[in-house]
Write an enzyme that holds these catalytic residues in place. Structure first.
Site, PDB file in Angstrom:
ATOM      1  N   ASP A   1       0.868  -1.167   0.000  1.00  0.00           N
ATOM      2  CA  ASP A   1       0.000   0.000   0.000  1.00  0.00           C
ATOM      3  C   ASP A   1       0.901   1.212   0.000  1.00  0.00           C
ATOM      4  OD1 ASP A   1      -2.670   0.910  -0.153  1.00  0.00           O
ATOM      5  OD2 ASP A   1      -2.460   1.731   1.847  1.00  0.00           O
ATOM      6  N   THR A   2       0.569   2.138  -0.868  1.00  0.00           N
ATOM      7  CA  THR A   2       1.454   3.274  -1.100  1.00  0.00           C
ATOM      8  C   THR A   2       0.684   4.565  -0.961  1.00  0.00           C
ATOM      9  OG1 THR A   2       2.810   1.997  -2.616  1.00  0.00           O
ATOM     10  CG2 THR A   2       2.901   4.367  -2.877  1.00  0.00           C
TER      11      THR A   2
ATOM     12  N   PHE B   1       2.960   5.636 -13.688  1.00  0.00           N
ATOM     13  CA  PHE B   1       1.516   5.752 -13.447  1.00  0.00           C
ATOM     14  C   PHE B   1       1.284   6.678 -12.257  1.00  0.00           C
ATOM     15  CE2 PHE B   1       0.896   3.138  -9.577  1.00  0.00           C
ATOM     16  CZ  PHE B   1       2.146   2.554  -9.483  1.00  0.00           C
TER      17      PHE B   1
ATOM     18  N   HIS C   1      10.187   4.030  -3.886  1.00  0.00           N
ATOM     19  CA  HIS C   1       9.673   3.616  -2.581  1.00  0.00           C
ATOM     20  C   HIS C   1       9.355   2.121  -2.551  1.00  0.00           C
ATOM     21  CE1 HIS C   1       6.944   5.224  -5.481  1.00  0.00           C
ATOM     22  NE2 HIS C   1       5.964   4.494  -5.009  1.00  0.00           N
TER      23      HIS C   1
END
Ligand code: IMP
Length: 194
Positions: free
Chosen positions: A72-73, A153, A181
């Site tokens: 999850d970012t 994206f 990341h």
């Protein structure tokens, strides 16, 4: 830790490609939700990246009975008190697109001199209860005034990593994978496997 197989709890082709390429070289058989099209992406109902990555990894692991990873970012922008953060995907509303999210970010940052921001990714490796592990990757940078680049994206065209002249969307996939990341979090996961 050695695993025979692993499912990436995502349908997002960009993410699956990034994750598979970083984990390539291991003998693990890697699946993704694209191999199980009847299973919808689990809903992200948590309030932190850790909670959301766990929700996704656990749901998929239990469904397919194999270890799963989910990431999850969020993009955390200092002048916006950390927004869009955990809510990065739906920043501009329920029907948000990458385009509308980028536009909202530019609108919110209009007249704000502090453009500093960071991407944070948390990856959860869920094996069973209580065996679950979290890996975090952070990349610092800034938000530029207009989009640059066609690759990548999400917020990539607006994000200029620190010490780089190119936005994430101007870097090749390989270049982004060296510093992103998600790749930093994945390197930690890879070390854990090695
Ligand atoms: P997710 O919930 O981890 O899929 O990510 C939430 C949102 O963050 C996505 O919809 C994208 O808009 C954005 N995002 C995630 N990873 C990246 C990235 O590597 N570059 C740019 N935007 C990203």
């Amino acid at each position: 830790m050695k695993l025979e197989k692993l499912v990436i709890a995502s349908n997002n082709g960009h993410k699956i490609e990034e994750i598979s390429s970083i984990l390539s070289g291991s003998e693990m058989k890697i699946f993704s939700l694209k191999d199980f099209p009847e299973f919808p992406d689990p809903e992200e109902t948590g309030n932190t990246l850790e909670e959301n990555s766990l929700i996704k990894a656990k749901a998929v692991s239990e469904k397919f009975n194999m270890p799963a990873i989910a990431d999850d970012t969020g993009l955390f922008v200092n002048a916006l008190n950390g927004e869009p953060g955990v809510y990065s995907a739906r920043y501009s509303g329920e029907n948000a697109t990458y385009e509308s999210n980028c536009q909202k970010l530019l609108d919110e940052l209009k007249d704000k001199p502090d453009r500093s921001a960071e991407f944070r990714s948390v990856i959860c490796l869920y094996i069973n209860e209580p065996e679950k592990y979290f890996f975090e990757g952070i990349v610092k940078g800034s938000i530029i005034n207009e989009k640059r680049g066609e690759k990548g994206f999400g917020y990539d065209p607006l994000f200029l990593p620190l010490h780089s002249e190119k936005t994430f969307a101007e870097l090749t996939g390989e270049e982004k994978n060296k510093i992103s990341h998600r790749s930093l979090a994945l390197q930690k996961l890879k070390q854990f496997f090695d």
